[in-house]
Design a protein around this motif. Structure first.
Motif, PDB file in Angstrom:
ATOM      1  N   SER A 128      73.359  45.243   3.735  1.00  0.00           N
ATOM      2  CA  SER A 128      72.514  44.819   4.843  1.00  0.00           C
ATOM      3  C   SER A 128      73.375  44.439   6.043  1.00  0.00           C
ATOM      4  N   THR A 129      72.796  44.521   7.220  1.00  0.00           N
ATOM      5  CA  THR A 129      73.505  44.147   8.438  1.00  0.00           C
ATOM      6  C   THR A 129      72.714  43.085   9.196  1.00  0.00           C
ATOM      7  N   VAL A 130      73.459  42.168   9.794  1.00  0.00           N
ATOM      8  CA  VAL A 130      72.868  41.125  10.640  1.00  0.00           C
ATOM      9  C   VAL A 130      73.614  41.138  11.971  1.00  0.00           C
ATOM     10  N   THR A 131      72.903  41.370  13.031  1.00  0.00           N
ATOM     11  CA  THR A 131      73.502  41.365  14.373  1.00  0.00           C
ATOM     12  C   THR A 131      72.808  40.313  15.221  1.00  0.00           C
ATOM     13  N   ARG A 132      73.556  39.760  16.175  1.00  0.00           N
ATOM     14  CA  ARG A 132      73.002  38.746  17.078  1.00  0.00           C
ATOM     15  C   ARG A 132      73.176  39.182  18.522  1.00  0.00           C
ATOM     16  N   ASP A 133      72.166  38.867  19.314  1.00  0.00           N
ATOM     17  CA  ASP A 133      72.274  39.180  20.737  1.00  0.00           C
ATOM     18  C   ASP A 133      73.019  38.044  21.446  1.00  0.00           C
ATOM     19  N   SER A 134      73.095  38.123  22.773  1.00  0.00           N
ATOM     20  CA  SER A 134      73.875  37.145  23.540  1.00  0.00           C
ATOM     21  C   SER A 134      73.264  35.744  23.510  1.00  0.00           C
ATOM     22  N   PHE A 135      72.013  35.637  23.026  1.00  0.00           N
ATOM     23  CA  PHE A 135      71.363  34.334  22.919  1.00  0.00           C
ATOM     24  C   PHE A 135      71.408  33.786  21.491  1.00  0.00           C
TER      25      PHE A 135
END
Length: 385
Positions: free
Chosen positions: A294-301
């Motif tokens: 699985s992958t977890v990505t975060r935006d700039s916030f």
């Protein structure tokens, strides 16, 4: 620790199955059909009468066979095959041409030389049983297994009825209850493993010469109750595997496996037959782990986007191996180089730790420490296929 190297299941071994082919969501390939992008078709088990030359190497003639290099094939006959070819044995196509091919015992082996005499009518049956997805629109008359069709078709896995016998992908055979298969190994086996089960019960039986020589039924229902709240409200569940190491080793045994469920379809991810190899006793501090894709990505916030994918089970185990078994362990290591097998850490497969340490997969590490005079320590890193 017991290891079951799987017997390759062929048409000759799978005598019958209630999981009919094609399944409800499958359709057999038809050379006259024009397939759209994304449409699927299956190849079952093409068969034909053939002629075989007595030569070095022997040449099999099958007019317009349409089979690709390395396709598995089995021969039967009403008489006698040439010396060098055994009925029911799995061979592989090599040096294929439009109407002919040669055979070898491995996909990269030397072509077989045929000698002696032959009689009767010979039949070749290829062991395909694969599902293909069209990669282009207007896909007409491109036979899926041919190399020239690689831009037209993609192999997306085994057909439903054969998914439980494909140990290289994480696939399941799913069918209405009961799912019943009859297998004739044609050789002695002492173990049966069923994994990836969604079912209520399993019955494994064997006959020899028409006589019943083995029968075992296991209820897969489980319910973990630790207090009164669990007693009243904990839902029922089922175990996902059954392993038997006590199958009587009759050379003419016929095995029937019935998988049942009260409601809904049953599923079986793997049906493995073979002869177990006992390595020794699994030691304390064995580990069950997973490879998380699985992958977890975060935006700039800092907001997260999660893409859940499959967890691939893995395990680290240490086995105390008697000195007398070391050479057998070394031979097993060679035999299972990049090949899947069933690795069962505990003889008592109903133990609460059993499924956590059960792997149908391959080894990434198989080291043998011989620092003690009477015993060796085998370190295993196992990973599911």
């Amino acid at each position: 620790m017991r290891v079951i190297p799987p017997l390759t299941i062929t048409n000759a071994i799978l005598t019958s199955s209630t999981a009919v082919e094609p399944a409800v969501d499958e359709a057999a390939y038809n050379a006259a059909t024009t397939y759209a992008l994304g449409e699927e078709a299956i190849l079952g088990s093409p068969t034909s009468t053939v002629t075989i030359s007595i030569a070095a190497p022997g040449v099999v003639t099958w007019t317009a066979h349409g089979q690709a290099e390395a396709t598995p094939v089995v021969f039967t006959t009403t008489g006698a095959l040439p010396t060098g070819i055994t009925a029911g044995t799995l061979y592989y196509l090599i040096n294929t041409a439009t109407n002919t091919f040669q055979i070898a015992t491995t996909t990269t082996g030397k072509p077989i030389t045929t000698t002696g005499t032959q009689s009767g009518t010979h039949t070749a049956t290829t062991q395909v049983h694969r599902k293909y997805e069209s990669l282009q629109a207007a896909n007409l008359a491109h036979y899926p297994t041919l190399a020239a069709s690689s831009t037209w078709w993609s192999d997306v896995g085994p057909t439903n009825s054969w998914a439980m016998f494909d140990f290289l992908r994480n696939t399941q055979t799913e069918f209405t209850s009961p799912l019943t298969v009859v297998l004739t190994p044609g050789e002695r086996i002492n173990s049966v493993a069923l994994l990836g089960l969604i079912a209520d019960s399993v019955t494994i039986s064997m006959t020899s010469g028409g006589d019943s020589v083995y029968s075992y039924t296991e209820d897969l229902s489980t319910r973990e109750v630790f207090d009164w709240y669990d007693y009243f409200f904990e839902p029922f569940s089922t175990r996902g595997s059954v392993i038997r190491f006590d199958i009587p080793p009759y050379s003419n045994g016929i095995i029937t496996i019935a998988i049942t469920r009260t409601s809904g379809n049953v599923s079986c991810g793997a049906c493995v037959l073979g002869n177990y190899v006992a390595l020794g006793d699994t030691q304390y501090q064995a580990e069950s782990d997973v490879l998380n894709f699985s992958t977890v990505t975060r935006d700039s916030f800092g907001n997260s986007t999660m893409s859940p994918q499959r967890n691939v089970p893995k395990s680290n185990q240490t086995v105390l191996c008697d000195k007398s078994r070391v050479n057998k362990a070394r031979a097993l290591r060679d035999d299972l180089n990049a090949l899947p097998a069933v690795w069962s850490a505990l003889d008592d497969t109903t133990d609460d730790y059993a499924e956590a340490l059960l792997i149908l997969g391959y080894y990434r590490k198989f080291s043998i420490n011989m620092s003690m005079p009477s015993n060796a320590m085998i370190s295993l890193e196992l990973e599911e296929v």
